[in-house]
Design an enzyme around this catalytic site. Structure first.
Site, PDB file in Angstrom:
ATOM      1  N   LYS A 156      35.461  20.884  15.348  1.00 36.29           N
ATOM      2  CA  LYS A 156      33.993  20.731  15.904  1.00 36.29           C
ATOM      3  C   LYS A 156      32.804  20.463  14.762  1.00 36.29           C
ATOM      4  O   LYS A 156      31.919  19.799  15.233  1.00 36.29           O
ATOM      5  CB  LYS A 156      33.720  22.214  16.199  1.00 36.29           C
ATOM      6  CG  LYS A 156      33.863  23.430  15.534  1.00 36.29           C
ATOM      7  CD  LYS A 156      32.429  23.695  14.915  1.00 36.29           C
ATOM      8  CE  LYS A 156      32.743  24.744  13.886  1.00 36.29           C
ATOM      9  NZ  LYS A 156      31.253  25.167  13.087  1.00 36.29           N
TER      10      LYS A 156
ATOM     11  N   THR B 273      27.412  24.361  17.579  1.00 31.79           N
ATOM     12  CA  THR B 273      26.979  23.565  16.340  1.00 31.79           C
ATOM     13  C   THR B 273      26.675  22.028  16.549  1.00 31.79           C
ATOM     14  O   THR B 273      25.874  21.562  15.831  1.00 31.79           O
ATOM     15  CB  THR B 273      28.342  23.306  15.574  1.00 31.79           C
ATOM     16  OG1 THR B 273      29.310  22.695  16.140  1.00 31.79           O
ATOM     17  CG2 THR B 273      28.846  24.716  14.892  1.00 31.79           C
TER      18      THR B 273
ATOM     19  N   VAL C 201      27.222  24.450   1.811  1.00 29.78           N
ATOM     20  CA  VAL C 201      28.398  23.585   2.208  1.00 29.78           C
ATOM     21  C   VAL C 201      28.558  23.042   3.473  1.00 29.78           C
ATOM     22  O   VAL C 201      28.324  24.370   4.202  1.00 29.78           O
ATOM     23  CB  VAL C 201      30.036  24.407   1.678  1.00 29.78           C
ATOM     24  CG1 VAL C 201      31.100  23.687   2.101  1.00 29.78           C
ATOM     25  CG2 VAL C 201      29.926  24.801   0.195  1.00 29.78           C
TER      26      VAL C 201
END
Length: 368
Positions: free
Chosen positions: A205, A262, A293
């Protein structure tokens, strides 16, 4: 019949003091567990224990007194053996090294409950976390390890916004134990038995979130985003089934739930990477100033290798890879996707499961 009574409060070591590790440490500490949060940075450990705040992530949030920081050295074996739970919240690319260092401290006959919340594919080996655990800690520990994934932004968890996640393991008993560790009215856990599918969904994803960010960066709007999420889900499911995962896993919180979150929020790190690339920045410029990150960048490389090996059509993932690693123009990649020939909307591969079967054999399980 699995017990429905809550497990007793325990000692939890959270390995990683980043955004997600910190928010889970806060949640577990607020749930009356005794929580130790490990960081490699001495300054963070000292600041946290003096102020009960993380100077780098979730700034301004005051953590409960049930959470303290440890480090920068890894805790010694005697400390590890007193823990009921080890929660791994570091990037996937560093997991093999960390597990190798921890392995001598684990009592194989009676290990703590291992919970992994990282989302990614190891780029050097294309391995999922389950395989990394088997390689470093042995098949017995891998078979009882648990994995948590789902739509769960850290900033909302610390504000106790209702959040729901998937927890999966090859051991139903350990999945239930992990659920009891986390479960609260504001943090609901749903158990599953497909850790391979959960891992793939959580990793993939992020790649499609980059694509969604690219779309908005190019100026495309809601129709495009909705289409991209739906086609991304179809692509994820096709890859997962070819790998050997249960297709239903991609309809779970760890699948479509996390994908939707997301791909539709500007607070997603991976979405942000894609958005800035769509606006014309280079990948190097984005990563130098991102501040955290974005696992989708490295995952894209591992996913491309898996897609090629499985010979699965994955045009969106391939376009993202070419934009990130081959210098292709993002707008031209989008136009190429729009000009692809018409295809059947829903189509799962007929031959599937070879990577999952190989992994199960490594774990001493002959049938998936």
């Amino acid at each position: 019949m699995p017990s429905t009574s809550p497990s007793p409060k325990g000692k939890v070591l959270v390995l990683g003091a980043g955004n997600f590790g910190s928010c889970l440490a806060d949640h577990l500490g607020d749930s009356e567990h005794e929580v130790f949060m490990w960081s490699r940075e001495k300054s963070l450990v000292e600041y946290f224990n003096e102020h009960h705040k993380n100077p780098q992530y979730l700034k301004g949030h005051c953590f409960p007194r049930t959470v303290c920081a440890v480090g920068p050295d890894l805790p010694e074996a005697e400390f590890i053996k007193r823990m009921d739970v080890l929660l791994f919240a570091i990037p996937t690319q560093g997991l093999r090294v960390l597990l190798t260092k921890l392995r001598p401290s684990l009592d194989e006959a009676n290990p703590p409950l291992l919970i992994f919340v990282n989302k990614g594919i190891e780029t050097d080996t294309n391995a999922l976390t389950l395989e990394i655990i088997a390689d470093t800690c042995g098949k017995d520990i891998a078979r009882v390890s648990t994995f948590l994934s789902g739509p769960s932004f850290a900033t909302e968890i610390i504000r106790r916004q209702p959040t729901m996640v998937s927890i999966a393991s090859l051991s139903e008993d350990h999945a239930e134990k992990a659920s009891h560790v986390f479960h609260q009215p504001w943090f609901r856990c749903y158990r599953g038995d497909d850790p391979i599918g959960l891992e793939l969904a959580g990793a993939l994803k992020n790649v499609y979130a980059i694509a969604s960010g690219m779309s908005e960066g190019l100026g495309f709007e809601n129709n495009t985003r909705a289409s991209l999420i739906t086609r991304g889900l179809s692509e994820m499911t096709r890859i997962g089934v070819a790998y050997g995962a249960n297709p239903l896993t991609f309809l779970s919180l760890a699948g479509v739930g996390d994908l939707f979150l997301t791909c539709s929020s500007s607070t997603s790190r991976n979405y942000t990477v894609g958005f800035r690339l769509g606006r014309g920045e280079t990948l190097e410029e984005v990563l130098q100033t991102l501040g955290s990150v974005a696992e989708g960048v490295t995952t894209t490389k591992g996913l491309k290798a898996i897609v090629d090996e499985l010979e699965v059509p994955a045009p969106i993932a391939t376009a993202v890879y070419e934009a990130l690693y081959e210098g292709r123009n993002v707008r031209e990649q989008a136009q190429a996707l729009l000009e692809l020939p018409m295809v059947k909307e829903l189509d799962l591969p007929r031959k599937s499961g070879a990577p999952a079967r190989a992994l199960m054999r490594k774990l001493g399980i002959e049938e998936v």
